[in-house]
Design an enzyme around this catalytic site. Structure first.
Site, short mmCIF file in Angstrom:
data_model
loop_
_atom_site.label_atom_id
_atom_site.label_comp_id
_atom_site.label_asym_id
_atom_site.label_seq_id
_atom_site.Cartn_x
_atom_site.Cartn_y
_atom_site.Cartn_z
N ASP A 6 0.87 -1.17 0.00
CA ASP A 6 0.00 0.00 0.00
C ASP A 6 0.91 1.23 0.00
O ASP A 6 2.08 1.13 0.38
CB ASP A 6 -0.88 -0.02 1.25
CG ASP A 6 -1.68 1.25 1.42
OD1 ASP A 6 -2.39 1.63 0.48
OD2 ASP A 6 -1.56 1.89 2.49
N ASP B 12 -1.65 -0.63 6.13
CA ASP B 12 -1.78 -0.09 7.49
C ASP B 12 -3.17 0.38 7.86
O ASP B 12 -3.43 0.65 9.02
CB ASP B 12 -0.81 1.09 7.67
CG ASP B 12 -1.28 2.33 6.93
OD1 ASP B 12 -1.69 2.19 5.76
OD2 ASP B 12 -1.24 3.42 7.51
N ASP C 27 -7.27 -1.56 4.19
CA ASP C 27 -6.36 -2.63 3.77
C ASP C 27 -6.72 -3.98 4.38
O ASP C 27 -6.18 -5.01 3.98
CB ASP C 27 -4.92 -2.28 4.17
CG ASP C 27 -4.40 -1.07 3.42
OD1 ASP C 27 -4.74 -0.91 2.25
OD2 ASP C 27 -3.65 -0.28 4.02
#
Length: 635
Positions: free
Chosen positions: A344, A529, A533
């Site tokens: 990410d 995080d 996600d």
């Protein structure tokens, strides 16, 4: 497994009680107390010592057998212990189960330190909402607190600044403020670092956080269909689909157990068959039955079942000192198979905080004035500029909602904000500013463009090094996914030298990308995080969460947690996982090799029961020493 498997740590009383009774019985027998001389007293004593650790394993053996897995390691443990009791080796029967349960308990202890129930994810849903309800008696609109599930589509709710939105809805603004915009923090849903500006009748999703002022919403979906609930369902469904990595010992037991039991039967039957064709050979059933039972006890793989969990436990302990939490041996094992890492962007490869990336055309003295104006605003962009330049003078400026700031300084008109602010005042600026991916704070003085400040999410210092280390470790593919604009994602990818980067993604889009990679035969680790996600962390082969500032939902869902928020820790974790797996296989080879040797000697009556126990314990000790090498592992 033992009855305390996956239970509270208070269940440690079971192996403790069995261990105390075992040691006490052996000491009493050695001293030679008269009351303990009776075989029935000894049998009763050791049965009591056996039950706390043995009942759970025997129950597992029965459960596996009912499901068609007759030859499990639990069945071998049970048969071996019954055999030990049958030939009067009561302490050995207790020791077999005790050693097994201690090894399993050590593995469970490592898991319990990191894993929590996924049901706690629902804590992200607000417990109540402020519902506007008409009071007919007083002829007024009142605000009442109700549970989100009690709100119907079409009801109107209010969300105070700093509160998380509980239900999907459309924004309602007063008639005289229809041109205004409200800012919402959407990081939980999309990972965007920049607040989303929503206008009248615009969509607001559950999970967003209201900023600066109270938001009034008309509910468009019930709680069961809200954006946040859908994410939670995705996490739960993905977690159910994701099977745990099966450890070698279980696969080994499916072959080892039936072979051992058949050999024990042959030990009794083959000499009898030989006696039928050899009149000179005298067959003694009791002798060969005893030898078969000794063989069964010898075959019990105590060293194997204790050394493998201990190896993983040592690896997990070493990782925790490096700032990496593995949620069990399966997670550590799975990481060694990874060949693809997907990051990410926001909060993972970047800090998740805005910072000044570049100043274009703005003179130092003009920059000081703009910064002084920004000190009068609480907007995240203004705060990012102030943070970059520290304390200083403050200029009172008028906040133009959704546009920026306006001020008069020593008779001069100053503007600082979006390009739309300059458009509104008819101020021209370079056309290339329209294509810049970063957030722009355009500045004007006396209706003339004087420069701009470019802001963006800052890249973490060790992100580039982390990617380089992963490639050196043989990771064949590294890419980045983000909810941010594609242009901004491309710029970050260029700086980090990533060939593949995708932006403008919602959580379901990220999950689809992971599934696409998995269908290509890749073993994927995803690093993220945020709440958004969580579904991707659950569906990936190995989910890795940033622990220091990551959302609790992401941490709960992940298999591995990087506590320091440094992406480079993933490379260290991969090195440790590979080292741990190597030691696990060394211990497996040692335990099986010695066990097969002693079993062969036992078949010919060369190895006694206690010699077998000594060999097994010695191998277990060597395996423990080998596993402890992981405690000194350095990345």
């Amino acid at each position: 497994m033992c009855e305390y498997h996956h239970e509270e740590k208070s269940k440690w009383w079971q192996p403790l009680l069995s261990g105390l009774l075992l040691v006490a019985g052996m000491v009493i027998h050695y001293i030679g107390l008269s009351w303990f001389a009776s075989p029935w007293v000894q049998l009763l004593w050791y049965i009591v010592a056996f039950l706390p650790v043995g009942l759970g394993v025997m129950h597992e053996a029965i459960e596996h057998a009912l499901h068609g897995q007759v030859f499990s390691e639990f069945m071998l443990m049970s048969v071996a212990c019954v055999g030990a009791f049958a030939i009067g080796e009561y302490p050995e029967a207790v020791a077999v189960m005790l050693l097994y349960c201690i090894g399993e308990a050590l593995q469970d202890l490592a898991v319990d330190k990191a894993r929590h129930n996924i049901a706690s994810l629902t804590n992200y849903r607000p417990e109540y909402v402020r519902l506007q309800r008409w009071n007919g008696e007083k002829n007024v609109m009142q605000q009442v607190l109700v549970a989100p599930e009690e709100v119907n589509v079409g009801d109107v709710i209010e969300v105070l600044p700093g509160e998380r939105v509980a239900l999907d809805g459309e924004l309602l603004l007063p008639v005289d403020q229809r041109d205004a915009v409200l800012n919402f923090d959407t990081a939980a849903l999309t990972g965007e670092s920049l607040p989303r500006q929503v206008r009248h009748a615009g969509e607001v999703l559950a999970g967003m956080i209201a900023l600066e002022r109270t938001a009034t919403l008309r509910v468009t979906r019930p709680q069961s269909e809200s954006a946040l609930t859908r994410i939670l369902k995705m996490v739960e469904e993905a977690s159910e689909r994701k099977a745990s990595t099966e450890l070698f010992i279980r696969r080994f037991a499916s072959i080892y157990t039936p072979v051992v039991i058949v050999l024990a039967l042959f030990t009794v039957v083959l000499p009898w068959l030989y006696a039928q064709f050899s009149p000179t050979y005298e067959y003694h059933f009791a002798t060969w039955l005893h030898r078969a039972l000794v063989f069964l006890v010898i075959s019990c793989p105590c060293a194997l079942v204790i050394s493998v969990p201990l190896s993983y436990f040592a690896g997990i302990g070493s990782a925790s000192r490096m700032g990496v939490l593995f949620k069990g041996g399966n997670s550590l094992d799975a990481l060694t198979a990874v060949d693809t890492v997907v990051f990410d962007k926001t909060g993972t490869l970047t800090t998740g905080e805005f910072g000044v990336r570049q100043i274009l055309q703005l003179q130092p003295q003009d920059l000081q004035t703009v910064v002084a104006m920004e000190r009068s605003s609480t907007h995240p962009i203004a705060q990012a500029i102030v943070k970059s330049y520290g304390d200083g003078p403050k200029i009172d400026a008028e906040n133009l909602a959704g546009l920026g700031l306006k001020a008069v300084v020593e008779g001069e008109r100053w503007l600082a904000g979006t390009l739309r602010l300059l458009d509104k005042h008819g101020i021209s600026y370079p056309e290339e500013l329209q294509t810049i991916p970063e957030t722009i704070v355009a500045c004007a003085k006396n209706d003339r463009f004087i420069g701009c400040i470019l802001l963006a999410d800052m890249i973490k210092p060790d992100s580039e090094g982390a990617i380089e280390m992963l490639i050196l470790l043989g990771i064949s593919h590294v890419e980045m996914l983000s909810g941010d604009k594609q242009a901004l994602v491309d710029k970050v990818a260029d700086e980090l030298q990533l060939e593949q980067a995708m932006g403008d993604l919602m959580p379901q889009d990220k999950a689809m990308r992971i599934e696409t990679l998995q269908k290509q035969g890749r073993k994927v680790a995803f690093v993220g995080d945020g709440i958004n996600d969580a579904p991707v962390l659950a569906i990936s082969d190995v989910g890795v969460a940033m622990g220091a500032r990551g959302a609790d939902m992401a941490i709960e869902t992940a298999d591995v947690v990087l506590q320091t928020d440094q992406p480079s820790r993933l490379a260290h974790a991969l090195r440790l996982a590979r080292a741990t797996r190597a030691i696990v296989w060394q211990n497996i080879a040692l335990a099986i090799g010695v066990k097969l040797l002693v079993m062969a000697l036992g078949l010919f009556g060369i190895a006694t029961l206690w010699q077998a126990v000594f060999a097994d314990s010695g191998v277990a000790l060597l395996a423990v020493v080998n596993a402890m090498r992981l405690m000194k592992f350095k990345p």
